[in-house]
Design a protein around this motif. Sequence first.
Motif, PDB file in Angstrom:
ATOM      1  N   TYR A  36      -3.335 -16.113  -4.935  1.00 23.02           N
ATOM      2  CA  TYR A  36      -4.756 -16.138  -4.249  1.00 23.02           C
ATOM      3  C   TYR A  36      -5.190 -17.342  -4.527  1.00 23.02           C
ATOM      4  O   TYR A  36      -5.114 -18.103  -5.372  1.00 23.02           O
ATOM      5  N   ARG A  43     -14.844 -17.045  -0.636  1.00 26.39           N
ATOM      6  CA  ARG A  43     -14.341 -15.898  -1.510  1.00 26.39           C
ATOM      7  C   ARG A  43     -12.716 -16.120  -1.731  1.00 26.39           C
ATOM      8  O   ARG A  43     -11.976 -16.920  -1.043  1.00 26.39           O
ATOM      9  N   TYR A  96      -1.185   0.165  -9.527  1.00 26.58           N
ATOM     10  CA  TYR A  96      -0.845  -0.978  -9.036  1.00 26.58           C
ATOM     11  C   TYR A  96      -2.159  -1.952  -9.112  1.00 26.58           C
ATOM     12  O   TYR A  96      -2.573  -2.808  -8.262  1.00 26.58           O
TER      13      TYR A  96
ATOM     14  N   VAL B   4     -16.794  -7.367   2.444  1.00 25.38           N
ATOM     15  CA  VAL B   4     -17.293  -6.859   1.150  1.00 25.38           C
ATOM     16  C   VAL B   4     -18.614  -7.419   0.764  1.00 25.38           C
ATOM     17  O   VAL B   4     -18.649  -9.021   0.667  1.00 25.38           O
ATOM     18  N   TYR B  35     -14.255  -6.484 -11.007  1.00 23.92           N
ATOM     19  CA  TYR B  35     -13.811  -7.380 -12.091  1.00 23.92           C
ATOM     20  C   TYR B  35     -15.023  -8.261 -12.489  1.00 23.92           C
ATOM     21  O   TYR B  35     -16.050  -8.798 -12.041  1.00 23.92           O
ATOM     22  N   PHE B  90     -16.832  -9.820  -9.667  1.00 22.18           N
ATOM     23  CA  PHE B  90     -16.307  -9.618  -8.494  1.00 22.18           C
ATOM     24  C   PHE B  90     -15.952  -8.224  -8.021  1.00 22.18           C
ATOM     25  O   PHE B  90     -15.473  -7.603  -8.909  1.00 22.18           O
ATOM     26  N   ASP B  97      -3.363   1.624  -2.241  1.00 20.53           N
ATOM     27  CA  ASP B  97      -3.124   1.083  -3.780  1.00 20.53           C
ATOM     28  C   ASP B  97      -1.829   0.407  -3.767  1.00 20.53           C
ATOM     29  O   ASP B  97      -1.382  -0.234  -4.682  1.00 20.53           O
ATOM     30  N   ARG B  98      -1.024   0.503  -2.741  1.00 17.95           N
ATOM     31  CA  ARG B  98       0.392  -0.006  -2.664  1.00 17.95           C
ATOM     32  C   ARG B  98       0.439  -1.405  -2.079  1.00 17.95           C
ATOM     33  O   ARG B  98       0.830  -2.324  -2.625  1.00 17.95           O
ATOM     34  N   VAL B  99      -0.164  -1.732  -0.942  1.00 12.89           N
ATOM     35  CA  VAL B  99      -0.222  -2.866  -0.234  1.00 12.89           C
ATOM     36  C   VAL B  99      -1.567  -3.651  -1.045  1.00 12.89           C
ATOM     37  O   VAL B  99      -2.784  -3.450  -0.639  1.00 12.89           O
ATOM     38  N   VAL B 100      -1.317  -4.403  -2.134  1.00 16.66           N
ATOM     39  CA  VAL B 100      -2.392  -4.846  -2.811  1.00 16.66           C
ATOM     40  C   VAL B 100      -2.680  -6.288  -2.348  1.00 16.66           C
ATOM     41  O   VAL B 100      -2.547  -7.312  -2.698  1.00 16.66           O
ATOM     42  N   ALA B 101      -3.555  -6.443  -1.276  1.00 15.46           N
ATOM     43  CA  ALA B 101      -4.167  -7.115  -0.561  1.00 15.46           C
ATOM     44  C   ALA B 101      -5.639  -6.888  -0.547  1.00 15.46           C
ATOM     45  O   ALA B 101      -6.218  -6.421   0.275  1.00 15.46           O
ATOM     46  N   TYR B 102      -6.226  -7.542  -1.578  1.00 14.66           N
ATOM     47  CA  TYR B 102      -7.838  -7.097  -1.709  1.00 14.66           C
ATOM     48  C   TYR B 102      -8.633  -8.149  -0.659  1.00 14.66           C
ATOM     49  O   TYR B 102      -8.337  -9.085  -0.416  1.00 14.66           O
ATOM     50  N   PHE B 104     -12.267  -9.498  -1.160  1.00 14.14           N
ATOM     51  CA  PHE B 104     -13.195  -9.883  -2.064  1.00 14.14           C
ATOM     52  C   PHE B 104     -14.521 -10.011  -1.685  1.00 14.14           C
ATOM     53  O   PHE B 104     -14.689 -10.602  -0.432  1.00 14.14           O
ATOM     54  N   GLY B 105     -15.529  -9.643  -2.681  1.00 12.85           N
ATOM     55  CA  GLY B 105     -17.058 -10.057  -2.399  1.00 12.85           C
ATOM     56  C   GLY B 105     -17.015 -11.579  -2.715  1.00 12.85           C
ATOM     57  O   GLY B 105     -16.341 -12.102  -3.378  1.00 12.85           O
TER      58      GLY B 105
END
Lengths: 110, 113
Positions: A36, A43, A96, B4, B35, B90, B97-102, B104-105
């Motif tokens: 990331y 952001r 996950y 977000v 977080y 954050f 839950d599988r494709v973990v591409a968040y 973010f705020g």
Amino acid sequence: AQRVTQPEKLLSVFKGAPVELKCNYSYSGSPELFWYVQYSRQRLQLLLRHISRESIKGFTADLNKGETSFHLKKPFAQEEDSAMYYCALSRMDSNYQLIWGAGTKLIIKP
Amino acid sequence: NAGVTQTPKFRVLKTGQSMTLLCAQDMNHEYMYWYRQDPGMGLRLIHYSVGEGTTAKGEVPDGYNVSRLKKQNFLLGLESAAPSQTSVYFCASSYSDRVVAYTFGSGTRLTVV
């Protein structure tokens, strides 16, 4: 215990030089690794995932299971690459959730 | 499309005061996360939600409570703020839950004095 280590808090290189941001992980299972990036005043956003095996903005990262590493590389750094970079690991055994490294601040000098 | 949104962006609290941080997403994501980020450390998960009406503890839940009454909102509460809760908070959301591409705020910088 699962852990992600980014050994460099700060990395400073000249424009046009190669860049390598190190990421080492500790995980007993089969990990999913991510990079990331957070540019100034922006952001946190996904840069790339190891399973995609893609190149984003000239960056690549290869998962080395033998060395438990997922280093981020770019052959020729650009000033716009200056940012905070975070390596993260997805825990396949716990909903996950991501485990994050502490981050590396990359500064590209003109 | 706002993505977000976190409110407030900055806040200073006195020890013992309470407050609520709001996270709102307009992407119809099922999963939402809170977080905290402290200097020299990676992001640490406080609480998360896998859907409307559900919440679960993360790595550092003590001193915080959360609620997800509506799918688009995830609230983080501090009932009695302590200086140790000075941090940048954050919120993130994801559609799976599988494709973990968040997504973010922009973060909330909280100082407890």
